[in-house]
Design a protein around this motif. Structure first.
Motif, PDB file in Angstrom:
ATOM      1  N   SER A  97       0.843  -1.198   0.000  1.00  0.00           N
ATOM      2  CA  SER A  97       0.000   0.000   0.000  1.00  0.00           C
ATOM      3  C   SER A  97       0.879   1.250   0.000  1.00  0.00           C
ATOM      4  O   SER A  97       2.090   1.175   0.254  1.00  0.00           O
ATOM      5  N   PRO A  98       0.293   2.418  -0.271  1.00  0.00           N
ATOM      6  CA  PRO A  98       1.087   3.664  -0.257  1.00  0.00           C
ATOM      7  C   PRO A  98       1.840   3.889   1.050  1.00  0.00           C
ATOM      8  O   PRO A  98       2.996   4.336   1.035  1.00  0.00           O
ATOM      9  N   ARG A 110       4.820   1.675   1.128  1.00  0.00           N
ATOM     10  CA  ARG A 110       5.821   2.141   0.164  1.00  0.00           C
ATOM     11  C   ARG A 110       6.613   3.335   0.720  1.00  0.00           C
ATOM     12  O   ARG A 110       7.819   3.454   0.487  1.00  0.00           O
ATOM     13  N   ARG A 111       5.908   4.212   1.456  1.00  0.00           N
ATOM     14  CA  ARG A 111       6.610   5.351   2.066  1.00  0.00           C
ATOM     15  C   ARG A 111       7.604   4.873   3.119  1.00  0.00           C
ATOM     16  O   ARG A 111       8.714   5.397   3.236  1.00  0.00           O
ATOM     17  N   ASN A 166       7.827   3.308  -6.147  1.00  0.00           N
ATOM     18  CA  ASN A 166       6.688   3.065  -7.038  1.00  0.00           C
ATOM     19  C   ASN A 166       7.151   2.585  -8.410  1.00  0.00           C
ATOM     20  O   ASN A 166       6.561   1.684  -9.010  1.00  0.00           O
TER      21      ASN A 166
END
Length: 506
Positions: A395-396, A399-400, A414
């Motif tokens: 998920s975002p 990823r962060r 990404n």
């Protein structure tokens, strides 16, 4: 690698024939003029160039173009065959004595790479023949030569016989051979002295060692970077020692490569091995037809497959192929394959062995950024075990976290995940034989790399599942697109060549 400039020039020559329906005499004359200039710039000896051009003109002028080949392909076929002939025609195997030990004597100028080659060959003999080689340090003149050979010997677990620098080299060889007979070593590799240039003292010493040892092979080691000088050196050594073969080192360097094209023709002695790097594993058997293919930009799939098979076992390969077929390839597999591919050698050189790569604009200048690969590795290793095994949960917010943990940006994370997913789709399509549907979904074009490199394990007849995928690991090194027809043609060329190679072995 050597020949890059020559390859680029030759491809430019052949482009002039595209679209022509017939080869005229003027076409042949113009093409061969360009080829002549390209060869001379590559440092190929003039007599060799003259003979080569004469043979091409004789065969190409008035030739009937095969219905299966376009004019450009017809000329390339002729050039390929003549180039292969100049390079030696076929593979020259290492001779073996009917009684042990088989004695191999190295000769060459100082700095050509004799000591390193002795280690590479000893390692190869151990691995391919389960041999028990002994190396003899007979270079008592070059500073640290004996220590260098002993260091190499310890790295590959091969004994080195030496008596220091105060003993006559001929006596050292005599005593070393006696030890080899006593200990039943099946190979003896004699590392002889070199000079900065050929002189009478050097040659007399080498002749004495030859007369004493009666070697099965006398291998002349020459530095590809010396250009035409290498051919002259080979000729002089051959006249004195009657060498049995040539080893060309530093073929990976910034060299024009003309030595390889000149030596076989000038000496009449085959090139047996080429050194392609500094590692003790960077040694390749010299295959004239494969080298010709590389020079003409047609790739070298056979060598690529052999490199992969030497690093991959069948069980591991079959397991990976099944994952690709079922589309369950994950980031753990990505890291595993990254390690396997990197162990095959410099990645930019590996890419150039793939048929069809030369048709991509700028492919001759491909450079793979090792730092970029390290960044990709850092991103993957910053994932949790669950995330690596199941990329769909990235998920975002995850990823962060991965970006912060790996020292990369959110955008870079990404980008890698997108490339990885595109590669998975391509691999699944290739493994399931859906080439048309796969390319059709992309508008009949291959995407920019990464993701533009097909998985080599999909090429069934060319090595089964023995070729690791190289797609998702290249970053930004390659620009340009290859259409469906070019891709399919490249695959077919490689398959045809592989099948031909298998028939020869049988």
């Amino acid at each position: 690698m050597a020949f890059e400039n020559l390859t680029e020039r030759l491809q430019g020559v052949f482009k002039n024939l595209r679209g022509k329906k017939k080869i005229t005499e003027n076409d042949v004359l113009e093409i061969t003029k360009e080829i002549r200039v390209a060869l001379l710039e590559a440092d190929v000896a003039l007599p060799v160039v003259k003979k080569f051009i004469r043979n091409i003109r004789t065969r190409a002028i008035g030739v009937e173009v095969s219905e299966a080949l376009q004019p450009a392909q017809q000329v390339i076929k002729i050039v390929d065959e003549e180039l292969t002939a100049i390079l030696g025609g076929g593979e020259a195997e290492l001779a073996k004595s009917p009684k042990i030990p088989t004695i191999i004597m190295m000769a060459g100028l100082q700095g050509a790479g004799k000591t390193t080659f002795a280690g590479k060959l000893a390692k190869r003999l151990k691995e391919t023949e389960n041999a028990r080689p002994l190396m003899i340090a007979a270079d008592v003149y070059r500073p640290a030569a004996i220590e260098q050979l002993k260091t190499v010997g310890s790295q590959i677990d091969v004994p080195v016989y030496d008596e220091g620098t105060d003993v006559n080299p001929v006596e050292i060889v005599r005593n070393g051979l006696a030890l080899a007979t006593e200990k039943r070593h099946d190979y003896v590799l004699i590392d002889t002295a070199g000079r900065l240039e050929i002189d009478e003292k050097l040659m007399n010493e080498l002749v004495q060692i030859k007369d004493l040892a009666q070697p099965t092979e006398i291998l002349l080691v020459v530095d590809a970077m010396t250009g035409q000088v290498a051919a002259d050196v080979a000729k002089k050594f051959n006249e004195t020692l009657e060498i049995t073969g040539v080893i060309i080192t530093k073929l990976d360097g910034d060299t024009r490569g003309g030595a390889a094209l000149s030596i076989r023709e000038i000496t009449g002695k085959p090139i047996k091995f080429v050194g392609t790097g500094e590692k003790l594993t960077d040694l390749e058997v010299f295959y004239p037809d494969r080298m010709s293919s590389r020079i003409l930009g047609m790739g070298d799939m056979l060598t690529l497959i052999e490199k992969a098979q030497s690093q991959y076992d069948e069980v591991q390969s079959a397991k990976m192929a099944e994952k690709m077929r079922e589309n369950t390839f994950d980031f753990n597999d990505f890291i595993e394959q990254l390690d396997q591919v990197q162990s095959m050698g410099p990645l930019d050189e590996i890419m150039k062995m793939i048929p069809g790569m030369s048709e991509i604009p700028g492919a001759a200048n491909i450079k793979v950024d090792e730092k970029d690969i390290a960044r990709k590795r850092a991103i993957v290793l910053s994932m949790t075990p669950e995330e690596r095994a199941n990329p769909d949960i990235l998920s975002p917010s995850r990823r962060r976290r991965i970006a912060a943990g790996s020292g990369n940006t959110f955008i870079e994370v990404n980008k890698l995940i997108k490339q990885f997913n595109e590669s998975k789709k391509m691999m699944s399509g290739l493994m399931n034989g859906d080439m048309g549907a796969m390319l059709g979904g992309m508008g009949g074009q291959m995407p920019n790399m990464p993701g533009g490199m097909p998985d080599m394990s999909a090429l069934g007849d060319m090595g089964g599942a023995g070729m690791p995928d190289m797609s998702a690991m290249f970053g930004g090194g390659l620009k340009g697109k290859v259409g469906k027809m070019a891709m399919t043609a490249a695959m077919k060329r490689a398959q045809k060549k592989m099948k031909k190679g298998k028939k020869k072995k049988k």
